[in-house]
Design an enzyme around this catalytic site. Sequence first.
Site, PDB file in Angstrom:
ATOM      1  N   GLU A 576     120.737  37.140 124.232  1.00  0.00           N
ATOM      2  CA  GLU A 576     119.447  36.481 124.203  1.00  0.00           C
ATOM      3  C   GLU A 576     119.623  35.053 123.731  1.00  0.00           C
ATOM      4  O   GLU A 576     120.636  34.695 123.129  1.00  0.00           O
ATOM      5  CB  GLU A 576     118.475  37.219 123.287  1.00  0.00           C
ATOM      6  CG  GLU A 576     118.929  37.321 121.829  1.00  0.00           C
ATOM      7  CD  GLU A 576     117.950  38.121 120.996  1.00  0.00           C
ATOM      8  OE1 GLU A 576     116.749  38.068 121.308  1.00  0.00           O
ATOM      9  OE2 GLU A 576     118.399  38.793 120.048  1.00  0.00           O
ATOM     10  N   GLY A 577     118.625  34.239 124.028  1.00  0.00           N
ATOM     11  CA  GLY A 577     118.663  32.842 123.633  1.00  0.00           C
ATOM     12  C   GLY A 577     117.267  32.340 123.342  1.00  0.00           C
ATOM     13  O   GLY A 577     116.318  33.115 123.157  1.00  0.00           O
ATOM     14  N   PHE A 579     115.063  30.777 125.202  1.00  0.00           N
ATOM     15  CA  PHE A 579     114.014  30.872 126.210  1.00  0.00           C
ATOM     16  C   PHE A 579     113.977  32.217 126.936  1.00  0.00           C
ATOM     17  O   PHE A 579     113.136  32.410 127.796  1.00  0.00           O
ATOM     18  CB  PHE A 579     114.164  29.748 127.243  1.00  0.00           C
ATOM     19  CG  PHE A 579     114.056  28.385 126.634  1.00  0.00           C
ATOM     20  CD1 PHE A 579     112.838  27.865 126.251  1.00  0.00           C
ATOM     21  CD2 PHE A 579     115.198  27.624 126.425  1.00  0.00           C
ATOM     22  CE1 PHE A 579     112.746  26.617 125.677  1.00  0.00           C
ATOM     23  CE2 PHE A 579     115.116  26.369 125.862  1.00  0.00           C
ATOM     24  CZ  PHE A 579     113.875  25.857 125.478  1.00  0.00           C
ATOM     25  N   VAL A 582     119.181  38.260 128.569  1.00  0.00           N
ATOM     26  CA  VAL A 582     120.003  38.745 129.680  1.00  0.00           C
ATOM     27  C   VAL A 582     120.154  40.254 129.514  1.00  0.00           C
ATOM     28  O   VAL A 582     120.556  40.727 128.445  1.00  0.00           O
ATOM     29  CB  VAL A 582     121.389  38.072 129.700  1.00  0.00           C
ATOM     30  CG1 VAL A 582     122.209  38.607 130.871  1.00  0.00           C
ATOM     31  CG2 VAL A 582     121.255  36.572 129.796  1.00  0.00           C
ATOM     32  N   ASP A 717     132.549  26.086 129.436  1.00  0.00           N
ATOM     33  CA  ASP A 717     132.724  27.233 128.540  1.00  0.00           C
ATOM     34  C   ASP A 717     133.580  28.304 129.197  1.00  0.00           C
ATOM     35  O   ASP A 717     133.276  29.487 129.140  1.00  0.00           O
ATOM     36  CB  ASP A 717     131.361  27.800 128.143  1.00  0.00           C
ATOM     37  CG  ASP A 717     131.452  28.751 126.940  1.00  0.00           C
ATOM     38  OD1 ASP A 717     132.511  28.761 126.281  1.00  0.00           O
ATOM     39  OD2 ASP A 717     130.478  29.466 126.666  1.00  0.00           O
TER      40      ASP A 717
END
Length: 861
Positions: A576-577, A579, A582, A717
């Site tokens: 999660e982040g 906004f 997943v 990344d």
Amino acid sequence: HRGENIRLLCLSACIFVICDGCCGVSGVCRYPLGMSGGQIQDEDISASSQWSESTAARYGRLDFEEGDGAWCPEKTVEPDNLKEFLQIDLRSLHFITLVGTQGRHAGGMGNEFAQMYKIKYSRDGSRWISWRNRQGKQVIEGNRNAYDIVLKDLEPPIIARYVRFMPVTDHSMNVCMRVELYGCEWLDGLVSYNAPVGEQMNLPAYPVYLNDSVYDGAITYSMTEGLGQLTDGVCGLDDFTVSHERNGWPGYDYVGWNNESFPSGFVEIMFEFDRIRNFTTMKVHCNNMFSSRAKAFRQVVCYFRSDSDWEATPLSFSPAGDEKNPTARFVIVNLANHMASAIKCQFYFADAWMLFSEITFQSDTAMYNTTLAPPEQTPNTPPEHTPFKIFNSCLSLCFTAEDDPTHKIDDSNTRILIGCLVAIIFILVAIIVIMLWRQVWQKMLEKVSSRFESNSTYEHIFPLGPDYQEPSRLISKLGYLQIQMYLYSFALIYSYHVSCCISGSTSTSASKSTASFAVQDGVPHYAEADVVNLQGVTGSNTYAIPAVTMDLLSGKDVAVEEFPRKLLTFKEKLGEGQFGEVHLCEAEGMQEFMNKEFLFDITEDEPVLVAVKMLRSDANKNARNDFLKEIKIMSRLKDPNIIRLLAVCIHSDPFCMITEYMENGDLNQFLSRHEPEGHLALLSNAPTVSFTNLCYMATQIASGMKYLSSLNFVHRDLATRNCLVGKKYTIKIADFGMSRNLYSGDYYRIQGRAVLPIRWMSWESILLGKFTTASDVWAFGVTLWEILNFCKEQPYSQLTDEQVIENTGEFFRDQKRQIYLPQPVLCPDSLYKIMLSCWRRNAKERPSFLEIHRAILEIQS
């Protein structure tokens, strides 16, 4: 169990003694220190918490079942939660070579045990060090049932007064522990040595790394406040290119220096001891392989410090030179009964190289008993001079002098009193300076944060030109602390951009600022204003996309079909982040909604495993627009080694994009569950992956990155955590790593947020904010290193995050002091050369992904 334990210890001691690599005390220093025998008192055993009074720390003694049978922490132990520990105070420094653990059996009433654990230790009670094995791994395999005793060698051994056992789990569970420590008292009294960092010798066939790989202090330009290979009890072989260790690299057993790096002609090493001692000899184990221009030292000059000042007259000693016998040897230096608490020795070069593997001291305490019969066990008594005793002496002296004017204090007490008062004054001054510094630093961070939140481009932050040239002028103007602030400021700025990016998408405010990119040093280099910055769902960052590319895509429709939400079945939250989230889902009937070019090795009525990026329904307008742009970009990526966008749900909230997911999960977890083919894998019955398949997976990653670089996309990344594994070792590059708590430790954190994957980043990315295909090449080299190590350890696992950043400064200075990742055991020279080429200082000298892809294909064939 106790009789079996003693027999096992005797057998292991016998095996250890006949090891020709053992010198000093490691071979015979294997006696129980008093948990099971009772010599360690109850008050010296403590814990972070306990179930109840009957499972308190004092019941954590190996092979005892008093109380409820073991120490048990109050709460269930969770993954990645290292708050619970069982601590032992040995009252003095000990050389610890072996540990034993056991679960809670309680006569058949208990069945709790620690399957894994970590060890932390301290010599003074203030600075705690995480133990790592010689390959950098921290986790130790523990028990498989509640009653058997499991003994584990500590390689390297530790020198400590305080030891903590910290249970580790991969799932939520109750644990209990009984423990024992094995070793002997550390009679050397050495608490740290400070020395220059070991260097790299470039032989015609391969490089030889002569660094101190197990040093437990700080490592920058020099090693400070720690102990390592010079005190681990292992003497190097005659041929320094051969290691005792099965997983050791050439030069592993030695710490070495080249005379060209020392214009003064000597290497200075300072040794700090626990108290003032009467020294008789110093033994230095040196290599004398003169055919490779390595010889024992020509002369040593030693200075002694007993109080606060160094003695004016040093001791000098010159051993006899030997150019006939190339064997390694101990050189014994007579220290002539000097009294000191610190010794500073300058070792002069006799040839181009000087290599040491072990340094020991003999002082007024007797040397170790070298017989196998255990000495009579006696209760551990406090050392004569601990920091607490000295402090108490100061207090008693102060109060005695104040309360009794007639009391006479002798000279030695006067010196102690004056020293304590001076130390207290310095401590108070240091505390005041630190408090003021923190306030100033916090204000600077707030200013930096407010600046980049108001305007997200780098050019307003850095005092550099738009092309981010070498920061020589900047560094000449800034002091060391200011450079550190510069690095931290960049970390915060990067944090902002990463938290606003996923899959290369970009924020509207920056997307139109510049529609061109510059080619610098032979590779595309985008200023931040040239790169589209989108507010991503999870805060991760896959592709840095040139604004010109986004402009070209902006006029195209999204060729992805709408998918019915009701056909998605939730399986697991991947991350999660800021906004969104997943999720791992199963999608029914996905074949009907996809382009014909997608092929799945399943029947039509079988559900497809997919990853679903879901935008939160309360996301702002910019985030929603960016989400749609991200879909547009992802829909154009078509490569067999890049995760594909399959379908979307954008007709109603919450917005979703559905991407491929591979049944074997990410490459990091996949490899960590496997072992290389060989005899050990057969014995353990573990699943294996062949070297050919490792190369095959690396080839696919290079192929996928070749495709991205052809579009001028920069991943930023790349790592095994961001590669997914399918059937028959199929690899696809993804972007979920940063959003997963499992990998939070792979990102450098500022003020609580994950911001920089610094262990995978090139030096110019960390120092200059410069992201190019060449910086992705650097990350590929680290990813290849992970693969060849089966993801058993983190890159630069022996370094802290701050030391990793400092190491990038060594790459910038290019004074041959930078530390490279060592060659993995399974890695042939040809593959390691590819890694080293990826880590070249000059970006234009690094290979392209096309060249890397071809080179690995040749090795694979």
